[in-house]
Design a protein around this motif. Structure first.
Motif, PDB file in Angstrom:
ATOM      1  N   HIS A 105       1.839   3.883  -7.935  1.00 36.09           N
ATOM      2  CA  HIS A 105       1.852   4.668  -6.927  1.00 36.09           C
ATOM      3  C   HIS A 105       1.983   6.519  -7.947  1.00 36.09           C
ATOM      4  O   HIS A 105       1.547   6.972  -7.242  1.00 36.09           O
ATOM      5  CB  HIS A 105       3.065   4.985  -5.663  1.00 36.09           C
ATOM      6  CG  HIS A 105       3.274   3.581  -4.672  1.00 36.09           C
ATOM      7  ND1 HIS A 105       2.386   3.917  -3.878  1.00 36.09           N
ATOM      8  CD2 HIS A 105       3.892   2.805  -4.412  1.00 36.09           C
ATOM      9  CE1 HIS A 105       2.596   3.153  -2.493  1.00 36.09           C
ATOM     10  NE2 HIS A 105       3.162   2.412  -3.526  1.00 36.09           N
TER      11      HIS A 105
ATOM     12  N   GLU B  93       8.269  -0.558  -1.229  1.00 33.24           N
ATOM     13  CA  GLU B  93       8.601  -0.468   0.653  1.00 33.24           C
ATOM     14  C   GLU B  93       6.457  -0.954   0.848  1.00 33.24           C
ATOM     15  O   GLU B  93       6.070  -1.704   1.797  1.00 33.24           O
ATOM     16  CB  GLU B  93       8.874  -0.019   1.011  1.00 33.24           C
ATOM     17  CG  GLU B  93      10.040   0.008   1.081  1.00 33.24           C
ATOM     18  CD  GLU B  93      10.935   1.842   1.211  1.00 33.24           C
ATOM     19  OE1 GLU B  93       9.766   2.598   1.451  1.00 33.24           O
ATOM     20  OE2 GLU B  93      11.855   2.038   1.272  1.00 33.24           O
ATOM     21  N   GLU B  94       5.755  -0.414  -0.603  1.00 36.96           N
ATOM     22  CA  GLU B  94       4.255  -0.403   0.244  1.00 36.96           C
ATOM     23  C   GLU B  94       3.179  -0.770  -1.330  1.00 36.96           C
ATOM     24  O   GLU B  94       3.784  -0.128  -1.880  1.00 36.96           O
ATOM     25  CB  GLU B  94       4.215   1.461   0.786  1.00 36.96           C
ATOM     26  CG  GLU B  94       4.081   1.488   2.021  1.00 36.96           C
ATOM     27  CD  GLU B  94       3.644   3.099   2.126  1.00 36.96           C
ATOM     28  OE1 GLU B  94       3.003   3.604   1.511  1.00 36.96           O
ATOM     29  OE2 GLU B  94       4.416   3.899   3.170  1.00 36.96           O
TER      30      GLU B  94
END
Ligand SMILES: Nc1ncnc2c1ncn2[C@@H]1O[C@H](COP(=O)(O)OP(=O)(O)OP(=O)(O)O)[C@@H](O)[C@H]1O
Ligand code: SF4
Ligand SMILES: [Mg+2]
Length: 320
Positions: free
Chosen positions: A314, A298-299
């Protein structure tokens, strides 16, 4: 002293049907005098495209759409055609990928070296002949072989000739695009030893492009690991080898056998490289990452920096 600084470089290729291929997406790195940087990553990750852009040698359908390249603090991107001509080969030169197989089979090594010298340095024939001898000595080939043809040279010797050509105009930076691919392991080591000696004697800076992290050994100072047009990890060679933070670097390191090491079999990286015409949201490595989490799809991860060691993930950077 820094001689090259690449900032947030983006390069696109125009494809048919108005499609664009995003070959390089925000690449940043720097090179100091006398330093060697390795550009590592799988096929299609943007290594050659990045290297060609440093000399403004991109194919016609390729263009730099964002970013900056500073050579000795001056913009390469905005330089005039005349400035670029004086930069190519005289300041930055390249040993092209696969070029040792492109030597002209019907011309002697001497003729081919002299042609390069006369073309770039505008020397007379006699001076060019003397320079060709000097260059051949520099790459540790007996000058009696100047009159021979490429088929009389082994792969390693032909690659030495390519190195001699790259050195013809006394450049400050030499880029080696896969300089040892297709050579056997012993010859690979000899070529890296030669490059190392030349680097010291001629005070060169180098950019070595390779798929194979395991062959860099003592040759490199810094490593930039590329995936899908991005540098996903960048740092000192010891940090990258001993404390790789990005899962792709970790997989890349385990995909080569360690001689005498504890790993019996090299690991493969599952999945296929990304389609560079479609940039996904999130982390580009997510579909192939053994540590992917829902947020990764998503990011896009932001850059983390620890003592000059940079990576995009992440995760906090668990080591192997
Ligand atoms: N002239 C071109 N037109 C369109 N796409 C191109 C062109 N040259 C390169 N590409 C694409 O740009 C991307 C980066 O290619 P590049 O040659 O820089 O990769 P690389 O990391 O050097 O790969 P390899 O290890 O196979 O040499 C790839 O997807 C490639 O297909
Ligand atoms: S951000 Fe997620 S998918 Fe990307 S490398 Fe890190 S863990 Fe893997
Ligand atoms: Mg390439």
């Amino acid at each position: 002293m820094e001689i090259l600084n690449v900032k947030d470089l983006k390069i696109e290729f125009n494809l048919s049907g108005h499609r664009k291929l995003h070959a390089v997406n925000g690449v940043s790195f720097s090179l100091n005098k006398g330093e060697t940087l390795a550009l590592v990553g799988e096929s299609g990750s943007g290594k050659t495209t990045t290297a060609l852009s440093l000399m403004k040698l991109l194919p016609d359908n390729g263009s730099i759409v964002e970013g900056e390249i500073l050579y000795k603090n001056q913009s390469v991107i905005n330089a005039s055609a005349e400035k670029i001509r004086s930069l190519r080969w005289k300041e930055i030169s390249i040993i092209f990928q696969g070029a040792m197989n492109a030597l002209n089979p019907v011309l002697t090594i001497e003729k081919q070296l002299m042609d390069v010298i006369m073309h770039h340095d505008h020397l007379e024939e006699n001076e060019a002949r003397i320079r060709a001898e000097e260059l051949l000595k520099m790459v540790e080939i007996d000058v009696t072989r100047l009159k021979q043809y490429p088929h009389q040279f082994s792969g390693g010797m032909r690659q030495r000739v390519m190195i001699a050509m790259a050195l013809a105009c006394n450049p400050k930076i030499v880029i080696g695009d896969e300089p040892t691919t297709a050579l056997d392991v012993m010859v690979q080591a000899q070529i890296f030893d030669l490059l190392e000696r030349l680097k010291k004697v001629l005070e060169l800076s180098m950019i070595i492009i390779t798929h194979d992290l395991s062959i860099l050994g003592d040759t490199c100072d810094k490593v930039a690991v590329m995936y899908a047009g991005e540098i996903v990890e960048y740092g000192e060679v010891q940090d990258i080898y001993c404390h790789p933070k990005h899962p792709y670097t970790q997989k890349l390191l385990s995909s080569y056998p360690v001689i005498g090491g504890k790993k019996a079999l090299p690991e493969s990286i599952p999945g296929i490289p990304m389609d560079m015409t479609q940039i996904p949201v999130g982390c580009k490595f997510a579909p192939r990452c053994h540590k992917a989490m829902p947020i990764c799809f998503e990011e896009a991860p932001i850059q983390k920096v620890e003592n000059g060691h940079r990576y995009f993930c992440h995760l906090g950077g668990e080591s192997l």
